[in-house]
Design a protein around this motif. Sequence first.
Motif, PDB file in Angstrom:
ATOM      1  N   ALA A  11       0.835  -1.203   0.000  1.00  0.00           N
ATOM      2  CA  ALA A  11       0.000   0.000   0.000  1.00  0.00           C
ATOM      3  C   ALA A  11       0.870   1.254   0.000  1.00  0.00           C
ATOM      4  CB  ALA A  11      -0.922  -0.008   1.216  1.00  0.00           C
ATOM      5  N   TRP A  12       1.979   1.189   0.708  1.00  0.00           N
ATOM      6  CA  TRP A  12       2.904   2.336   0.763  1.00  0.00           C
ATOM      7  C   TRP A  12       3.493   2.623  -0.623  1.00  0.00           C
ATOM      8  CZ3 TRP A  12       4.204   6.071   4.078  1.00  0.00           C
ATOM      9  CH2 TRP A  12       5.396   6.770   3.850  1.00  0.00           C
ATOM     10  N   ILE A  13       3.931   1.550  -1.294  1.00  0.00           N
ATOM     11  CA  ILE A  13       4.524   1.704  -2.632  1.00  0.00           C
ATOM     12  C   ILE A  13       3.497   2.323  -3.579  1.00  0.00           C
ATOM     13  CG2 ILE A  13       5.297   0.360  -4.647  1.00  0.00           C
ATOM     14  CD1 ILE A  13       6.672  -1.525  -2.513  1.00  0.00           C
ATOM     15  N   VAL A  47      19.189   6.601   5.278  1.00  0.00           N
ATOM     16  CA  VAL A  47      18.815   5.691   6.365  1.00  0.00           C
ATOM     17  C   VAL A  47      17.286   5.656   6.486  1.00  0.00           C
ATOM     18  CG1 VAL A  47      19.051   5.208   8.819  1.00  0.00           C
ATOM     19  CG2 VAL A  47      20.959   6.249   7.569  1.00  0.00           C
ATOM     20  N   GLY A  48      16.714   4.460   6.309  1.00  0.00           N
ATOM     21  CA  GLY A  48      15.251   4.362   6.228  1.00  0.00           C
ATOM     22  C   GLY A  48      14.819   4.821   4.852  1.00  0.00           C
ATOM     23  N   CYS A  49      15.497   4.258   3.844  1.00  0.00           N
ATOM     24  CA  CYS A  49      15.321   4.733   2.454  1.00  0.00           C
ATOM     25  C   CYS A  49      13.989   4.304   1.856  1.00  0.00           C
ATOM     26  CB  CYS A  49      16.459   4.225   1.572  1.00  0.00           C
ATOM     27  SG  CYS A  49      16.442   2.423   1.355  1.00  0.00           S
ATOM     28  N   GLY A  50      13.273   3.383   2.543  1.00  0.00           N
ATOM     29  CA  GLY A  50      12.006   2.913   1.979  1.00  0.00           C
ATOM     30  C   GLY A  50      12.228   2.319   0.603  1.00  0.00           C
ATOM     31  N   ILE A  89      19.404  -4.297   3.430  1.00  0.00           N
ATOM     32  CA  ILE A  89      18.557  -4.480   4.606  1.00  0.00           C
ATOM     33  C   ILE A  89      19.369  -4.106   5.841  1.00  0.00           C
ATOM     34  CG2 ILE A  89      17.313  -6.197   5.995  1.00  0.00           C
ATOM     35  CD1 ILE A  89      16.009  -5.969   3.330  1.00  0.00           C
ATOM     36  N   GLY A  90      18.813  -3.273   6.674  1.00  0.00           N
ATOM     37  CA  GLY A  90      19.525  -2.894   7.896  1.00  0.00           C
ATOM     38  C   GLY A  90      18.733  -1.869   8.666  1.00  0.00           C
ATOM     39  N   THR A  91      19.175  -1.618   9.875  1.00  0.00           N
ATOM     40  CA  THR A  91      18.484  -0.616  10.695  1.00  0.00           C
ATOM     41  C   THR A  91      19.433   0.524  11.035  1.00  0.00           C
ATOM     42  OG1 THR A  91      19.114  -1.567  12.820  1.00  0.00           O
ATOM     43  CG2 THR A  91      17.083  -2.412  11.811  1.00  0.00           C
ATOM     44  N   ALA A  92      18.832   1.646  11.369  1.00  0.00           N
ATOM     45  CA  ALA A  92      19.616   2.814  11.753  1.00  0.00           C
ATOM     46  C   ALA A  92      20.429   2.541  13.010  1.00  0.00           C
ATOM     47  CB  ALA A  92      18.664   3.982  12.006  1.00  0.00           C
ATOM     48  N   GLU A  93      19.915   1.634  13.845  1.00  0.00           N
ATOM     49  CA  GLU A  93      20.589   1.373  15.118  1.00  0.00           C
ATOM     50  C   GLU A  93      21.851   0.527  14.934  1.00  0.00           C
ATOM     51  OE1 GLU A  93      17.326   1.016  14.505  1.00  0.00           O
ATOM     52  OE2 GLU A  93      16.081   1.559  16.221  1.00  0.00           O
ATOM     53  N   SER A 107      18.148  11.300   6.583  1.00  0.00           N
ATOM     54  CA  SER A 107      16.990  10.647   7.205  1.00  0.00           C
ATOM     55  C   SER A 107      15.770  11.407   6.710  1.00  0.00           C
ATOM     56  CB  SER A 107      17.079  10.699   8.732  1.00  0.00           C
ATOM     57  OG  SER A 107      15.828  10.301   9.273  1.00  0.00           O
ATOM     58  N   TYR A 108      15.135  10.845   5.719  1.00  0.00           N
ATOM     59  CA  TYR A 108      13.983  11.510   5.085  1.00  0.00           C
ATOM     60  C   TYR A 108      12.726  10.879   5.670  1.00  0.00           C
ATOM     61  CZ  TYR A 108      11.561  13.825   1.116  1.00  0.00           C
ATOM     62  OH  TYR A 108      10.755  14.625   0.326  1.00  0.00           O
ATOM     63  N   LEU A 109      12.152  11.533   6.657  1.00  0.00           N
ATOM     64  CA  LEU A 109      10.948  11.046   7.349  1.00  0.00           C
ATOM     65  C   LEU A 109      11.126   9.628   7.901  1.00  0.00           C
ATOM     66  CD1 LEU A 109       8.057  12.483   5.112  1.00  0.00           C
ATOM     67  CD2 LEU A 109       9.070  13.444   7.178  1.00  0.00           C
ATOM     68  N   ILE A 112      10.982   9.209  12.871  1.00  0.00           N
ATOM     69  CA  ILE A 112       9.750   8.865  13.585  1.00  0.00           C
ATOM     70  C   ILE A 112       9.475   7.356  13.575  1.00  0.00           C
ATOM     71  CG2 ILE A 112       8.402  11.007  13.457  1.00  0.00           C
ATOM     72  CD1 ILE A 112       7.438   9.920  10.690  1.00  0.00           C
ATOM     73  N   ASP A 113      10.197   6.625  12.726  1.00  0.00           N
ATOM     74  CA  ASP A 113       9.999   5.164  12.649  1.00  0.00           C
ATOM     75  C   ASP A 113      11.026   4.403  13.468  1.00  0.00           C
ATOM     76  OD1 ASP A 113       7.951   4.432  10.274  1.00  0.00           O
ATOM     77  OD2 ASP A 113       8.956   6.325   9.907  1.00  0.00           O
ATOM     78  N   ILE A 114      12.006   5.109  13.968  1.00  0.00           N
ATOM     79  CA  ILE A 114      13.158   4.443  14.581  1.00  0.00           C
ATOM     80  C   ILE A 114      12.984   4.392  16.092  1.00  0.00           C
ATOM     81  CG2 ILE A 114      15.634   4.759  14.996  1.00  0.00           C
ATOM     82  CD1 ILE A 114      15.746   5.894  12.069  1.00  0.00           C
ATOM     83  N   ALA A 115      13.082   3.176  16.631  1.00  0.00           N
ATOM     84  CA  ALA A 115      12.766   3.001  18.055  1.00  0.00           C
ATOM     85  C   ALA A 115      13.842   3.599  18.960  1.00  0.00           C
ATOM     86  CB  ALA A 115      12.574   1.512  18.349  1.00  0.00           C
TER      87      ALA A 115
END
Length: 240
Positions: A11-13, A47-50, A89-93, A107-109, A112-115
């Motif tokens: 749905a996001w795509i 980072v969090g490139c979607g 595949i990877g996380t910002a952390e 970090s483009y939006l 807010i997704d990063i724990a």
Amino acid sequence: MSNGWNESAAAWIAEMGDLGDFGRRFVLDEPMMALARRRAFASALDVGCGEGRFCRMLQPLGIRTIGVDPTEALVAHARAQDPGGDYRIGTAEHLDFEDQSFDLVVSYLSLIDIAQLDTALSQMTRVLRPGGSLLIANLTGFTTAGMVFGGRRPRGADKHAGYLDEHASLVRWGDISIRNWHRPLEAYMKGLLEIGLQLRHFSEPRPYGGPDEKVRRYLKAPYFLIMEWVKPGPAGPARA
Ligand SMILES: C[S@@+](CC[C@H](N)C(=O)[O-])C[C@H]1O[C@@H](n2cnc3c(N)ncnc32)[C@H](O)[C@@H]1O
């Protein structure tokens, strides 16, 4: 606990399409690109490139890009759109790169997704070269505090309740249902200052196009901010 991204990826795509949604296409893309153009960045980590849209926008500037995102379906789509691109595949952390590998970290939006915000900021700063920039687009805290987007806020619920306290909430619109983190602006500024970054740019961008109704709604309650933070060190060259 799932953050909802894998389930929401299709749905996001569809919602992003090639050009992005209203906020990206008509509020954020131009000022973000203007900042990316200001210096002659040779390499960037998104980072969090979607699904990789911003990497593909940076490449024509001659910037080598790597996109990192934990959501497999989004990374698969990024690779399909851009077979020569580098999407991982990877996380910002846990950024799996040497120290000081990039001139630009984006970090483009995605904050807010990063724990784990502080871990993510310290990783993003670690992989940045001295003199390099961390470019951030984010939702404002007054938006994330009462975030319901397409859902309905319970009658009588306070829009900004709990502004000063970090909390996660499930945000739903259309077929998208994801977890977002609310943090007051202070949490971001404190984290970025404590890590030793220097603020070079701050703006609350205005729409530069788009349907009148969306522009009117945005101007009534703007919800984005943009920041460029620099890692102390010799500045790279300005773009010729
Ligand atoms: C709102 S989307 C933004 C995607 C893209 N940057 C854009 O602007 O279209 C947030 C992205 O953050 C990713 N994400 C979630 N948790 C993350 C984490 N821990 N580290 C990095 N990215 C994360 C999601 O998979 C999603 O692609």
